[in-house]
Every structure is written in structure tokens, then in C-alpha cells.
Design a protein around this motif. Sequence first.
Motif: not given
Length: 391
Positions: A156-157, A159-160, A163-164, A278-279
Motif C-alpha cells: 500500500a505504501a 502504491e501511494a 501515485a505521488a 501516509p503521503e
Amino acid sequence: MANGQGYGGANGYGAAPPQNPYARNPYAQAPYGQNPYAQPVPAPPPPPPPPHPSAYPSPRPEAGFPGPAPRRNRLVVLLQFLLQWIYAPLWILALVAFFVILILADNVGGGSGPSSDGWLKVNRSFIPPRRLRAELTGRPEHWERYVTPILARRIAAAEAAHAAGDGELRADHGRVVKVGLPLRLYRGLGAAGVVRLAERHGWHGSASGTDAEHVRIARHFPAPAALNAPSPQDPPAPPGTPWGPQPVRFAPLLPFVFLLQIVYVPVYGLLTFWVSRPEPDYWDRWGARWTVGPRAFRAEFTNSPAAWDRHIHRILDRDATRELARPATSYRGLAAPDGSFLRRVHLKRATYRGAGAHHALRLAAAQGWTLDPAYTPDPANSLRLCRPDHS
């Protein structure tokens, strides 16, 4: 009748059909697929009984990934688990004292430090209670129960982070994101078992970086199907929209931010370095909100279009000069068959805050820069541009 062919005779009407004495030809071939000399085929053995529902499917080392590693000694595991509550705090205190000495020392020796930062990673020798059972039993199902949530969090990290804007670029404008796990997290499961768990999330095993001590999984993300962004020739985006000018901060407050950031930025970093964000681009967003750079100070303080244009041109020229200085051979894996490739620059929000991302895009288009097709546009935070080149 004398010949026996009359009514009711031996061969008369109603009698059995005559037998052909030549029908049984000993030299006639058997029908296709039938061998008269074939031996009877024994019946196949019955299939094995289905495994018990609790049986664990063993990993497949032949798939190219190592299987489970040798199990550790139970006594050693128990001693490590009990003693770690003593040496781990002492280790942390020693590291803090070591860094304090380095900071306060007037002169530090010029000797080279260790080649690895493993001595800083206290967690590498720490066995959490959730892993203790898997270490003691060595059963694959216990290791799977332990590593499954860890793998899910790291995926999940990753994939985030994609996205960034994270990920290794490919020639098709797609990006590959990789996640690695050390052996201590999956010892009794094996790299093949980790790859099997990763396939449930749409990831696959990566041979690059995978060895007896590590496993690496990867996922290829294709390029965005379409870039939902305005053209540089379109009318200016209205203020407050993602592509338009963003509100600037209160001008009389900027001098205090400029001076005090020298103190509160390091303090905030030291107090919150352990917090999981998270970001992935959290610090860029935090810096755009709570700090101001010396180059952007005048543009934001005056908030004049001319000042913003000068600032955007200055940053764009600086990054473009640095990018154009890179040799074309460094783009070898990203070049098309005809030798063309894309040079890339990245503008942060602080560069065009008061002018807007659309205005920055218009200024960059005058120099041949366009939106990068490998990234989904995120004008509220950054602007990724590219320009074709040929080796």
C-alpha cells in the motif's frame, strides 16, 4: 424340398441367418486403434486423498525463488527475545550519546566510517512478539500469518508512492515500483511463499535484487490513459482552481517565517522523524506551507505577476540546464528504437504558487516543455514536464 430351403426347412423362411464360414479371417487386421496382441492395461492407481484444509501449500523453489530458510535454534530465539528488552534501550541510548558527542566535538577525526548503516538499525535484531511464535514453531502457516499484514502495508505504501510520482521509468512511459523484504520477516515461508502472497495483490516476483537474504517484488504501472489538463493555448485558469493561481500567505508574516524556519524546521523534523507519513511527498507539501525559500520570497511577498514570471523562469532554467547536461547514454533504457528519449524536469508548488500551474505550463511550453505522459497531472502540488531529445 430336397435341398432344405423350403418353408420351415433348416434354411427356410424364419430360420436363423446363415453363418459365413469365412467371416473369422485369422489374417484380418483389427480395427484401427485395437491391437489383438495388446496386453490388458492395468487400472490407474486411485488419486491421493485431498489434503486437510489446514495443510499449507509448499512454496515452489523451482519457480526461481528460494524456499524456506533453515530454522533457527529455539533456545537462541528465546534468549534473544528475553535479552532484547535490556540491550535494545541501551543500544538506543548509546546511539544518542554518540551523535551528541559528534555534534559537540570541536574536531572529528577524518577516518572513514562504516560502509553500512546496519549498526544504526536496532530493529533488525529485535524480535516482536508476533514473530516469536513463527520463529519457535517454524510452521509456514504461522509465518504467513505474520508476514501477510507487513506485506500488505508495504505494498500500500509503494502504491501511494507511485501515485505521488515514485517508480522506475520505462520506455513505454510506464513505471515499475519495487518492494523488498529481508529474510528475517519470512524465514519459514521462503521467497516463493512471499511471491505467492504478492500475486494476490497484483504484484509479481522480481529476480533482480532477490537472493538468499532478500526477496523483491514489483509491479508495472502503465502510463496514464489520458492527461486531463488544459492546453497552454487555453484561456487562463481561474484563481482558486487546481490549475489557477493559489492563495499566497500574509505578506507581513513572511519575514518571520523566513527567519524562524531556521529553528523550527530542524526541531519539527527531529520530533516527528519516527512518524509514518501516509503521503510520500509529505515534506514537500509541508515545506510549501510552512517555509519560504530565498528565491521565492520576493515573488510571494509582492505577489506581482512579473516577480512570479522571473521566479518561474529562474527555476525552470536552472533545472533545464542541469537536465540537459546529463549525457544521452544515461537514457539508454528509456530511448525509443529511433534513439529519441524524453528529458524531464519537476517544478514544485512553491515555484508557481501565485502564478498558477497553467501559467507555469504556458511559460515552459515556450521553451519546448510539455506535460510528462508518464505522470498523472497534480497541479496543486507539482508540475512534471518533459521535452523530446535525440541522441
